[in-house]
Design a protein around this motif. Sequence first.
Motif, PDB file in Angstrom:
ATOM      1  N   PRO A 134       0.817  -1.212   0.000  1.00 33.24           N
ATOM      2  CA  PRO A 134       0.000   0.000   0.000  1.00 33.24           C
ATOM      3  C   PRO A 134       0.850   1.261   0.000  1.00 33.24           C
ATOM      4  N   LEU A 135       0.291   2.340  -0.539  1.00 33.33           N
ATOM      5  CA  LEU A 135       0.948   3.637  -0.513  1.00 33.33           C
ATOM      6  C   LEU A 135       0.214   4.530   0.489  1.00 33.33           C
ATOM      7  N   TYR A 136       0.911   5.004   1.508  1.00 32.46           N
ATOM      8  CA  TYR A 136       0.277   5.827   2.533  1.00 32.46           C
ATOM      9  C   TYR A 136       0.715   7.270   2.359  1.00 32.46           C
ATOM     10  N   GLN A 137      -0.246   8.170   2.414  1.00 29.75           N
ATOM     11  CA  GLN A 137       0.081   9.571   2.234  1.00 29.75           C
ATOM     12  C   GLN A 137       0.434  10.237   3.561  1.00 29.75           C
ATOM     13  N   ASP A 138      -0.303   9.980   4.591  1.00 27.60           N
ATOM     14  CA  ASP A 138      -0.007  10.604   5.863  1.00 27.60           C
ATOM     15  C   ASP A 138      -0.431   9.671   6.991  1.00 27.60           C
ATOM     16  N   GLN A 139      -0.185  10.096   8.218  1.00 25.19           N
ATOM     17  CA  GLN A 139      -0.459   9.246   9.370  1.00 25.19           C
ATOM     18  C   GLN A 139      -1.934   8.888   9.467  1.00 25.19           C
ATOM     19  N   ARG A 140      -2.804   9.813   9.116  1.00 27.33           N
ATOM     20  CA  ARG A 140      -4.238   9.559   9.180  1.00 27.33           C
ATOM     21  C   ARG A 140      -4.642   8.455   8.202  1.00 27.33           C
ATOM     22  N   ASP A 141      -4.080   8.518   6.988  1.00 26.85           N
ATOM     23  CA  ASP A 141      -4.365   7.479   6.005  1.00 26.85           C
ATOM     24  C   ASP A 141      -3.812   6.130   6.452  1.00 26.85           C
ATOM     25  N   LEU A 142      -2.619   6.163   7.033  1.00 27.21           N
ATOM     26  CA  LEU A 142      -1.995   4.932   7.516  1.00 27.21           C
ATOM     27  C   LEU A 142      -2.859   4.283   8.591  1.00 27.21           C
ATOM     28  N   GLU A 143      -3.334   5.087   9.522  1.00 31.50           N
ATOM     29  CA  GLU A 143      -4.169   4.554  10.598  1.00 31.50           C
ATOM     30  C   GLU A 143      -5.498   4.030  10.068  1.00 31.50           C
ATOM     31  N   LYS A 144      -6.051   4.727   9.083  1.00 33.45           N
ATOM     32  CA  LYS A 144      -7.317   4.286   8.493  1.00 33.45           C
ATOM     33  C   LYS A 144      -7.151   2.937   7.812  1.00 33.45           C
ATOM     34  N   GLN A 145      -6.040   2.764   7.060  1.00 36.18           N
ATOM     35  CA  GLN A 145      -5.800   1.504   6.382  1.00 36.18           C
ATOM     36  C   GLN A 145      -5.555   0.387   7.385  1.00 36.18           C
ATOM     37  N   GLN A 146      -4.850   0.692   8.452  1.00 31.35           N
ATOM     38  CA  GLN A 146      -4.598  -0.314   9.485  1.00 31.35           C
ATOM     39  C   GLN A 146      -5.896  -0.751  10.143  1.00 31.35           C
ATOM     40  N   ARG A 147      -6.813   0.199  10.386  1.00 28.86           N
ATOM     41  CA  ARG A 147      -8.108  -0.151  10.958  1.00 28.86           C
ATOM     42  C   ARG A 147      -8.899  -1.031  10.001  1.00 28.86           C
ATOM     43  N   PHE A 148      -8.837  -0.684   8.718  1.00 24.99           N
ATOM     44  CA  PHE A 148      -9.546  -1.473   7.707  1.00 24.99           C
ATOM     45  C   PHE A 148      -9.017  -2.909   7.677  1.00 24.99           C
ATOM     46  N   GLU A 149      -7.709  -3.057   7.667  1.00 24.20           N
ATOM     47  CA  GLU A 149      -7.117  -4.397   7.622  1.00 24.20           C
ATOM     48  C   GLU A 149      -7.436  -5.184   8.898  1.00 24.20           C
ATOM     49  N   LYS A 150      -7.456  -4.500  10.032  1.00 24.92           N
ATOM     50  CA  LYS A 150      -7.794  -5.167  11.283  1.00 24.92           C
ATOM     51  C   LYS A 150      -9.241  -5.632  11.271  1.00 24.92           C
ATOM     52  N   GLU A 151     -10.141  -4.762  10.792  1.00 26.32           N
ATOM     53  CA  GLU A 151     -11.557  -5.143  10.708  1.00 26.32           C
ATOM     54  C   GLU A 151     -11.754  -6.309   9.754  1.00 26.32           C
ATOM     55  N   ARG A 152     -11.010  -6.312   8.634  1.00 27.69           N
ATOM     56  CA  ARG A 152     -11.119  -7.412   7.679  1.00 27.69           C
ATOM     57  C   ARG A 152     -10.673  -8.728   8.335  1.00 27.69           C
ATOM     58  N   ARG A 153      -9.566  -8.687   9.036  1.00 20.79           N
ATOM     59  CA  ARG A 153      -9.083  -9.900   9.711  1.00 20.79           C
ATOM     60  C   ARG A 153     -10.085 -10.383  10.748  1.00 20.79           C
ATOM     61  N   GLU A 154     -10.690  -9.432  11.472  1.00 20.14           N
ATOM     62  CA  GLU A 154     -11.667  -9.815  12.502  1.00 20.14           C
ATOM     63  C   GLU A 154     -12.900 -10.446  11.866  1.00 20.14           C
ATOM     64  N   LYS A 155     -13.332  -9.894  10.722  1.00 16.68           N
ATOM     65  CA  LYS A 155     -14.494 -10.455  10.035  1.00 16.68           C
ATOM     66  C   LYS A 155     -14.204 -11.870   9.530  1.00 16.68           C
ATOM     67  N   ILE A 156     -13.011 -12.049   8.995  1.00 14.27           N
ATOM     68  CA  ILE A 156     -12.632 -13.382   8.511  1.00 14.27           C
ATOM     69  C   ILE A 156     -12.573 -14.356   9.676  1.00 14.27           C
ATOM     70  N   ALA A 157     -11.990 -13.914  10.794  1.00 15.07           N
ATOM     71  CA  ALA A 157     -11.887 -14.782  11.968  1.00 15.07           C
ATOM     72  C   ALA A 157     -13.262 -15.124  12.517  1.00 15.07           C
ATOM     73  N   ALA A 158     -14.198 -14.169  12.403  1.00 14.20           N
ATOM     74  CA  ALA A 158     -15.547 -14.398  12.924  1.00 14.20           C
ATOM     75  C   ALA A 158     -16.301 -15.448  12.118  1.00 14.20           C
ATOM     76  N   LEU A 159     -15.823 -15.745  10.929  1.00 16.90           N
ATOM     77  CA  LEU A 159     -16.480 -16.763  10.111  1.00 16.90           C
ATOM     78  C   LEU A 159     -16.326 -18.152  10.709  1.00 16.90           C
TER      79      LEU A 159
END
Length: 440
Positions: A134-159
Motif C-alpha cells: 500500500p501507498l500511505y500519504q499521511d499518518q491519518r491514512d496509515l491509521e485508516k488503512q490499518q483499521r480497515f485491515e484489522k476489521e477485515r481480519r476480525e471479520k474473517i476470523a468471525a467466520l
Amino acid sequence: MEEKKNDTNEPTVGSKRTWTDVNYKFCKDEDKQSVEEIQTETSWDDVDWDTVREQTAKMMVEKETEKLSENDRDHHETNAMDYWDKFYKKNNDKFFKDRNYLHLEFPELNPLKLTRDQTFLFFDEGENTTKEEPLYQDQRDLEKQQRFEKERREKIAALGDPVAIKEGWNKCIKELTVDKNGNEINKLQVLEIGCGTGATVYPLLKLNPEKYFNVFDFSPHAVNLVKSNPTYNENQLKAFVCDIATEDLPQSIIKDNSIDLMLMIFVLSAISPEKMSNVANSLFKALKPGGILYVRDYGLYDMTQLRFMSKKGKKIDDNFYLRADGTRTYFFTIQKLAEIFEAAGFKTLVSQYDTRELRNRKKMISMYRVWVRGKFMKPFDSENSNNSNILDLFEQSKTPININELDNKKKENNSGIKNDNNNNNVETNNTTTDTTTTST
C-alpha cells in the motif's frame, strides 16, 4: 544549515500536500476557473456524481471536436484484431487481475451465496497469495488503512475455522455436480464473449463447477493463454477463436438457443458502435429463451475518457477513442446500452451506473470511475414457455447457504441449495470495481 529538499515525488508520512481533482487536472487553462467555481459550490462528498458530471466532464468532452481522419479510422477498424493480439503478446496474463467479484454482482453465478468477506477467504491461497504494497500519504491514512485491515481480519476470523469452512464449501461444490442419485447433472451452458486471458472464467469456474463454460476471443494469442492455464480442461471449459463483430458464432460449438448464461465483461466497448447491433443479434440467436446476458463496461465520463481530453488525435467518434496501443474503447450511457440489446429483442432487467471515487496516494489525484452494468433476458416465446434450468437457478440464487447445514443439502435437492420462493428479487446492490494493473 539548509534543509535538504526531497527531489522525489514520493509522499512522506505526515505530508500535507493537496489533493488534485482529476477533472481539474485535465481541463484546458481557459476552463479551469469555471470548474473551480463549480467545485466551490458543490461537494463531492455530498453531491451525486451524476450531477457533477453534467457540470464538469460534459463541458470538457464537448470542447473536444477534433477526430481521427477517415483513413486512420479505417486502418484501426481493419486491424483491430492485430492490435489486440499485440496487446496480449506484450502483456500476456499480467495486465488484468482475476475478477474475483463478479459473483457478488450476479447472484446466479454465486451458488454458495458467498458474502464479500467469505469471498476473500474462498479465493485466499494462503502463502501463495500476492499482496500489493500500500501507498500511505499521511499518518491519518496509515491509521485508516490499518483499521480497515484489522476489521477485515476480525471479520474473517468471525467466520469460524477457515479449514473447516473451506472443506464444507468444497463438499457443497462437489454436490452441485451430481443429482440425488449420485449421477452427473446436465450442466448449464455459459458463454463468455471476449475471454481475454481468463481473468473472468477461471475464478467463476472454481465457484461454478455445475456449469460448462464456453469462452472465445478474437485474439488467437489470448485464447492460447487461456488454454495454457494448468487448470484448463475441456470437460469443464472450451476456448476458441471468433471475431463476434464480423462473423457468426461457429455452429459446431455454439448452436442456436443453446446457451443459458452469457458474460460480456469490458468487451462491447472495444467494438465499433456501428457493429454493436450485429453482435447483439448474434448473441440473441445463441441464447435460450429465458437465458440471461450480463454486461459490465465503461460508462460515460469515466476518468479514462477524461484522460483522452489531454491527448490530441485520440477521438474516433463521439464517446469512442483510440488508446496508445492501438486498441479502442467506447463509453456508454445506460440508455445506449439498453437500446443496443432491446433492438435485438432482449428485455432489460438491469441497466445502471456504478460510480466510484478512487485516490492515487502517490500522485495525490482523486479520480472518478464510472461503469455501466446490464442484465438482459431473452424473452420466452410460445414454443419455449419454460426454461426450468434457468428458473431453478434464479430461485436458488435467492437463498443464503447455511454452512452448518451442508451435510443435509444433498438430501434437499440435486444442486445442494434449498429453494425459497418467498425471498426478495435476485438482484443485489453489491458494488465492486474492476481491478487491473493499470487505471485505463
